[in-house]
Write a protein that holds these residues in place. Structure first.
Motif, PDB file in Angstrom:
ATOM      1  N   ALA A  94      -5.262  -0.184   5.215  1.00 25.09           N
ATOM      2  CA  ALA A  94      -5.895   0.897   5.972  1.00 25.09           C
ATOM      3  C   ALA A  94      -5.271   2.241   5.624  1.00 25.09           C
ATOM      4  CB  ALA A  94      -5.787   0.617   7.463  1.00 25.09           C
ATOM      5  N   LEU A  95      -3.948   2.286   5.503  1.00 28.87           N
ATOM      6  CA  LEU A  95      -3.283   3.535   5.125  1.00 28.87           C
ATOM      7  C   LEU A  95      -3.655   3.975   3.717  1.00 28.87           C
ATOM      8  CD1 LEU A  95       0.274   3.023   6.664  1.00 28.87           C
ATOM      9  CD2 LEU A  95      -1.497   4.615   7.415  1.00 28.87           C
ATOM     10  N   LEU A 119      -6.456   3.262   2.098  1.00 27.59           N
ATOM     11  CA  LEU A 119      -7.843   3.734   2.109  1.00 27.59           C
ATOM     12  C   LEU A 119      -7.961   5.102   2.774  1.00 27.59           C
ATOM     13  CD1 LEU A 119      -9.724   0.417   2.901  1.00 27.59           C
ATOM     14  CD2 LEU A 119      -9.787   1.720   0.771  1.00 27.59           C
ATOM     15  N   ARG A 120      -7.211   5.326   3.839  1.00 25.95           N
ATOM     16  CA  ARG A 120      -7.239   6.643   4.496  1.00 25.95           C
ATOM     17  C   ARG A 120      -6.696   7.718   3.561  1.00 25.95           C
ATOM     18  NH1 ARG A 120      -7.488   8.935   9.636  1.00 25.95           N
ATOM     19  NH2 ARG A 120      -6.094  10.713   9.877  1.00 25.95           N
ATOM     20  N   TRP A 121      -5.645   7.401   2.839  1.00 30.07           N
ATOM     21  CA  TRP A 121      -5.067   8.364   1.898  1.00 30.07           C
ATOM     22  C   TRP A 121      -6.036   8.642   0.749  1.00 30.07           C
ATOM     23  CZ3 TRP A 121      -3.232   7.384  -3.239  1.00 30.07           C
ATOM     24  CH2 TRP A 121      -2.605   8.482  -3.826  1.00 30.07           C
ATOM     25  N   THR A 122      -6.713   7.594   0.276  1.00 28.79           N
ATOM     26  CA  THR A 122      -7.625   7.744  -0.856  1.00 28.79           C
ATOM     27  C   THR A 122      -8.867   8.547  -0.485  1.00 28.79           C
ATOM     28  OG1 THR A 122      -6.885   5.633  -1.748  1.00 28.79           O
ATOM     29  CG2 THR A 122      -8.971   6.474  -2.576  1.00 28.79           C
ATOM     30  N   TYR A 123      -9.477   8.223   0.625  1.00 27.32           N
ATOM     31  CA  TYR A 123     -10.769   8.830   0.973  1.00 27.32           C
ATOM     32  C   TYR A 123     -10.675   9.895   2.053  1.00 27.32           C
ATOM     33  CZ  TYR A 123     -12.682   5.047  -1.749  1.00 27.32           C
ATOM     34  OH  TYR A 123     -12.977   4.196  -2.767  1.00 27.32           O
ATOM     35  N   GLY A 124      -9.513  10.187   2.586  1.00 28.55           N
ATOM     36  CA  GLY A 124      -9.381  11.134   3.688  1.00 28.55           C
ATOM     37  C   GLY A 124      -8.954  12.518   3.247  1.00 28.55           C
TER      38      GLY A 124
END
Length: 104
Positions: A21-22, A24-29
């Motif tokens: 989750a972290l 993915l959040r870093w990649t797409y956030g």
């Protein structure tokens, strides 16, 4: 998973999901949306190198004038500016575009 306690397996699984989750959040956030924004209109001078050569009163007139420019071999685009519809051309084509529009 023989020999691994169920509680340890749960903690490892939740940890792996948390790491994913972290990531993915870093990649797409990054604050950028994947959905394209509506184009913002601006004054005619705000369109980079393009130069306005005509101020058609409506879409039909813009298409008619565009056909004249196409027949003269002038690349053009119709732009909705804050001051109304404009036909824009590259600076090298301004003289040919104005001559084609006056002849038509």
């Amino acid at each position: 998973m023989t020999g691994v306690r169920p509680l340890a397996a749960l903690v490892i699984s939740l940890g792996a999901v948390g790491v994913l989750a972290l990531l993915l959040r870093w990649t797409y956030g990054r604050g950028r949306s994947l959905v394209a924004r509506r184009p913002r209109t601006g004054p005619p001078e705000e369109y980079g190198l393009l130069v306005p050569v005509a101020e058609p009163s409506g879409r039909a007139e813009a298409e008619r004038l565009g056909r004249l420019l196409t027949a003269a071999g002038v690349r053009h685009t119709a732009v909705a500016t804050t001051e109304g519809l404009r036909l824009m051309v590259w600076p090298a084509d301004v003289a040919r575009a104005r001559a084609a529009l006056q002849a038509g």
